[in-house]
Write a protein that holds these residues in place. Structure first.
Motif, short mmCIF file in Angstrom:
data_model
loop_
_atom_site.label_atom_id
_atom_site.label_comp_id
_atom_site.label_asym_id
_atom_site.label_seq_id
_atom_site.Cartn_x
_atom_site.Cartn_y
_atom_site.Cartn_z
N GLU A 6 0.68 -1.03 0.01
CA GLU A 6 0.00 0.07 0.13
C GLU A 6 0.82 1.20 -0.03
N GLN A 7 2.05 1.37 0.76
CA GLN A 7 2.90 2.48 0.78
C GLN A 7 3.54 2.83 -0.50
N GLU A 8 3.99 1.66 -1.22
CA GLU A 8 4.55 2.03 -2.36
C GLU A 8 3.75 2.30 -3.66
N LEU A 27 0.94 4.08 -2.83
CA LEU A 27 0.34 5.39 -2.55
C LEU A 27 1.56 6.29 -2.98
N GLN A 28 2.75 6.11 -2.90
CA GLN A 28 3.75 7.16 -3.06
C GLN A 28 3.71 7.30 -4.57
N LEU A 29 3.79 5.79 -5.33
CA LEU A 29 3.74 6.18 -7.03
C LEU A 29 2.34 7.20 -7.38
N TRP A 30 1.17 6.59 -6.85
CA TRP A 30 -0.12 7.17 -7.13
C TRP A 30 -0.04 8.80 -6.74
N ARG A 31 0.60 9.32 -5.63
CA ARG A 31 0.63 10.49 -5.25
C ARG A 31 1.58 11.40 -6.18
N HIS A 32 2.76 10.70 -6.70
CA HIS A 32 3.46 11.27 -7.88
C HIS A 32 2.98 11.15 -9.31
N ARG A 81 -8.26 9.09 -1.24
CA ARG A 81 -7.22 8.39 -0.51
C ARG A 81 -7.89 7.22 0.05
N TYR A 137 2.33 -0.55 -11.63
CA TYR A 137 3.04 -0.71 -10.40
C TYR A 137 3.39 -2.23 -10.35
#
Length: 267
Positions: A88-90, A92-97, A114, A127
């Motif tokens: 989820e964190q990986e 999330l980071q890709l999605w936010r960028h 979110r 991803y």
């Protein structure tokens, strides 16, 4: 336990009715599977096994199965709760960028939320596939655990749900005593056209993993019933046939903090 939960927002039918509908649908599936060439229909309807239909360029899939998937039984292609946090964190980071765009052909109205996020289709495309291809072509689960993990939880879902919604529900509903979960998007090698692995549904990775797991977690979503997916119906049939514990996933409970109540409890 409930094995045939409908999409969120609908009133669930009584347990007996849900069981009856799932079994009737499953019998229809088995009737279809008995026809010549049926395995191609099953794999074709579920193009999500290797990405969304029309989004996989010709020749892009790996031509051979990664050695790990040949050496390890499919029931060992599992992840832990901690793995889902990392996943989820990986994502999330890709999605936010901006690395996981919405699908222009089938837009997701919850893509930017979110608590819901991009669909599993889009996460797989932007991803999972690139990440696992760079690691050698195995599944995300075996990338994390190349020796495999014993399966004690089978997760069934339809790929329409938002990825953050999915992870939150799985973690909030994770059965006590379960350690390792089998989830198709993470268990199967997504860069491989796995038609050969599912040509016989009863011998497919899905069936073998479900057979090993004592419990099946059903993850509904806000878009549609997961039983519009043929594989999900087949999994429901196998779970009932094998007398598995079937649990419907729920979103995390929202606790409201009341200072006055806390003071009353203290005094």
């Amino acid at each position: 336990a409930a094995g045939a939960s409908d999409a969120e927002g609908r009133h669930p039918a009584p347990a007996a009715s849900r069981r009856s509908h799932a079994l009737l649908a499953a019998r229809h599936v088995l009737h279809l599977l008995a026809r010549p060439g049926a395995e191609h229909g099953l794999s074709g309807q579920h193009a999500y096994l290797r990405g969304q239909t029309g989004h996989t360029p010709e020749g892009e899939e790996a031509k051979t199965v990664h050695p790990l998937h040949l050496r390890l039984d499919p029931s060992l292609w599992c992840v832990t709760r901690a793995d889902l946090d990392v996943f989820e964190q990986e994502v999330l980071q890709l999605w936010r960028h901006g690395g996981i765009p919405d699908d222009p052909v089938v837009p997701n109205e919850f893509h930017l939320r979110r608590d819901v996020g991009p669909s599993v289709y889009q996460v797989n495309k932007h991803y999972i596939r690139p990440r696992t291809a760079a690691a050698g072509g195995m599944s995300w689960a075996l990338m994390r655990h190349p020796e495999g993990l014993l399966c004690d939880l089978f997760v069934t879902h339809a790929w329409q749900e938002g990825t953050f919604e999915f992870v939150d529900k799985v973690l909030a509903s994770w059965p006590r005593g379960a350690h390792h979960a089998w989830c198709c998007m993470l268990a199967n090698p997504q860069n491989l056209d796995i038609a050969s692995l599912i040509s016989s549904p009863s011998e497919s990775p899905f069936a073998k993993a479900l057979s090993a797991a004592p419990c099946m977690l059903v993850v509904p979503n806000r878009h549609l019933s997961i039983y519009t997916r043929l594989w999900c119906v087949y999994e429901a049939y196998l779970a009932y046939q094998q007398d598995k514990i079937i649990v419907s996933a729920r979103p995390p409970s929202k606790c409201v903090y009341c200072p006055w109540l806390a003071l009353e409890l203290l005094f």
